[in-house]
Design an enzyme around this catalytic site. Structure first.
Site, PDB file in Angstrom:
ATOM      1  N   HIS A 215      12.180  -3.713  -0.489  1.00 11.77           N
ATOM      2  CA  HIS A 215      11.441  -3.376  -1.705  1.00 11.77           C
ATOM      3  C   HIS A 215      12.363  -3.429  -2.918  1.00 11.77           C
ATOM      4  CE1 HIS A 215       8.723  -0.787   1.038  1.00 11.77           C
ATOM      5  NE2 HIS A 215       7.986  -1.811   0.640  1.00 11.77           N
TER       6      HIS A 215
ATOM      7  N   LYS B 175      -4.879   7.011   4.263  1.00 11.92           N
ATOM      8  CA  LYS B 175      -3.683   6.910   5.106  1.00 11.92           C
ATOM      9  C   LYS B 175      -3.005   8.267   5.222  1.00 11.92           C
ATOM     10  CE  LYS B 175      -2.539   2.066   4.577  1.00 11.92           C
ATOM     11  NZ  LYS B 175      -1.475   1.106   4.370  1.00 11.92           N
TER      12      LYS B 175
ATOM     13  N   ARG C 196       7.296 -11.544   2.941  1.00 11.42           N
ATOM     14  CA  ARG C 196       8.343 -11.589   3.961  1.00 11.42           C
ATOM     15  C   ARG C 196       8.238 -12.832   4.809  1.00 11.42           C
ATOM     16  NH1 ARG C 196       6.960  -5.660   5.855  1.00 11.42           N
ATOM     17  NH2 ARG C 196       5.036  -6.805   5.976  1.00 11.42           N
TER      18      ARG C 196
ATOM     19  N   SER D  51       8.438  -0.716   6.008  1.00  9.82           N
ATOM     20  CA  SER D  51       8.503   0.746   6.037  1.00  9.82           C
ATOM     21  C   SER D  51       8.160   1.277   7.420  1.00  9.82           C
ATOM     22  CB  SER D  51       7.543   1.336   4.996  1.00  9.82           C
ATOM     23  OG  SER D  51       7.951   0.995   3.702  1.00  9.82           O
TER      24      SER D  51
END
Length: 162
Positions: free
Chosen positions: A18, A42, A91, A129
């Site tokens: 990040h 979440k 990514r 993460s």
């Protein structure tokens, strides 16, 4: 006119991947707002307030970066902040299909806003993460995956038996 970009994410927690995107974005744009998504659906490890503090500490050397949070639609937040661009890190090719869908709906809802895709540094292409949290949960050393303040915060969280 200043070029303002929003770099959104959950940042639970912020990783070096990040930070790579944020740092590189700060070289392209006059101002980068790192926006932590407050997603009620979440169950994050860190509260929004904790994530904001971890990000502020990790980006304190970047003068043109500010850290904020938002709920609701990203495009509404971007327009509220008078930003012209959304920064998204990629990514792998697998990220692209989802990110293209999100960019397309954002373009439909806010035609004046562009999405700026940045390929992550190859050193961080595997990093997420979720992977960091899983490793930290089992007391692995994640100090080369996250900023120092985040490694400390993870160790504290998981030493409490979370």
């Amino acid at each position: 006119m200043k070029k303002i970009a929003v770099c959104p994410g959950s940042f639970d927690p912020v990783t070096l991947g990040h930070l790579d995107i944020i740092t590189r974005g700060a070289k392209v744009f006059d101002r980068v707002i790192v926006a932590v998504l407050n997603n009620q659906n979440k169950q994050p490890l860190f509260t929004v307030e904790e994530r904001l503090e971890l990000l502020r500490e990790a980006t304190k050397e970047l003068d043109n970066v500010e850290v904020d949070s938002f709920g609701g639609l990203l495009i509404d937040y971007v327009q509220e902040k008078k930003a012209q661009t959304i920064i998204r890190g990629l990514r792998a090719v697998s990220d692209f299909e989802y990110e293209m869908q999100v960019a397309s709906i954002n373009k439909k809802l806010g035609p004046e806003v562009e999405t700026f895709f940045m390929m992550t540094n190859n050193h961080y292409s595997y990093l997420s993460s979720s992977i960091v949290k899983e490793a930290a949960r089992y007391h692995s050393d994640v100090s080369d995956l996250v900023p120092e303040n985040v490694a400390i915060a993870l160790k504290e969280k998981f030493s409490k038996g979370i």
